[in-house]
Every structure is written in C-alpha cells, then in structure tokens.
Design a protein around this motif. Structure first.
Motif: not given
Length: 109
Positions: A44-45, A50-53, A71-72, A99-102
């Motif tokens: 899911t986006l 305010g930034a994409p994830a 940011g992706r 997990m963030f940015n694994p």
C-alpha cells in the motif's frame, strides 16, 4: 484431523523461513535487528508526514511485520504474493511490528 488451507500454508511458510536462516517474526524482539522472510500479503502507498511511503505486510506463518520504505511510491518486484527476505531494526508502532527502510532480497513468487 484435517488442517485448514490457511494452517497448511502457515506451516509451509514456517518451514521455508527456517530453511532461509531467518528468524520467525513472532520471535523478533523490538529494538533489535532481525532477518525475516515470508510472503507479502499487501502493498500500500501511505503518506507519512506529507511524504510518500510504500508499506508492505510480510507474513511468515507465525506473525506479521510491516515493512515501510519512506520516500518511495513504488519498488519493482514489491508486489502481493511475492516471497521476500528483509533485514532491519524492528520497531513497535500502534501495537504492530514495523521495519523502516529494510534491506531486502526478492525470492521466487
């Protein structure tokens, strides 16, 4: 007794996770680095601050961890049903493991 389809799939995922040398998600401690493997259930986006994830739910037959790439908007190969191995710091957010940015490695579908 006969097992349900979901139970059989969970057992198969647990076996394959162990074969890859990954830690079962249920055994992952918060604020510790872990290597997990499983199947992506949803992708899911969801904007964060305010930034994409890009957020994906990884299931290994024992539990679920949410993988979040800040940011992706899209990552090639990150699709529901895809097998994946991920490594990163396990956090707890709203009662769920995250997990963030694994670091990740795509496996067979």
């Amino acid at each position: 007794m006969a097992s349900s389809k979901e139970e059989l799939e969970a057992e198969e995922l647990q076996r394959s996770t162990g074969a890859e040398g990954a830690t079962p998600i249920t055994a992952c401690a918060v604020r510790q680095r872990a290597c997990v493997a499983g199947t992506l259930r949803t992708v899911t986006l969801r904007p964060r601050g305010g930034a994409p994830a890009l957020e994906a739910e990884l299931y290994d037959g024992t539990d679920v961890v949410n993988l979040v790439w800040l940011g992706r908007r899209k990552i090639a190969g990150i699709d529901p049903g895809r097998r994946l191995r991920a490594e990163g710091l396990v956090s707890l957010q709203d009662g769920r493991k995250v997990m963030f940015n694994p670091r990740y490695e795509l496996r067979g579908a």
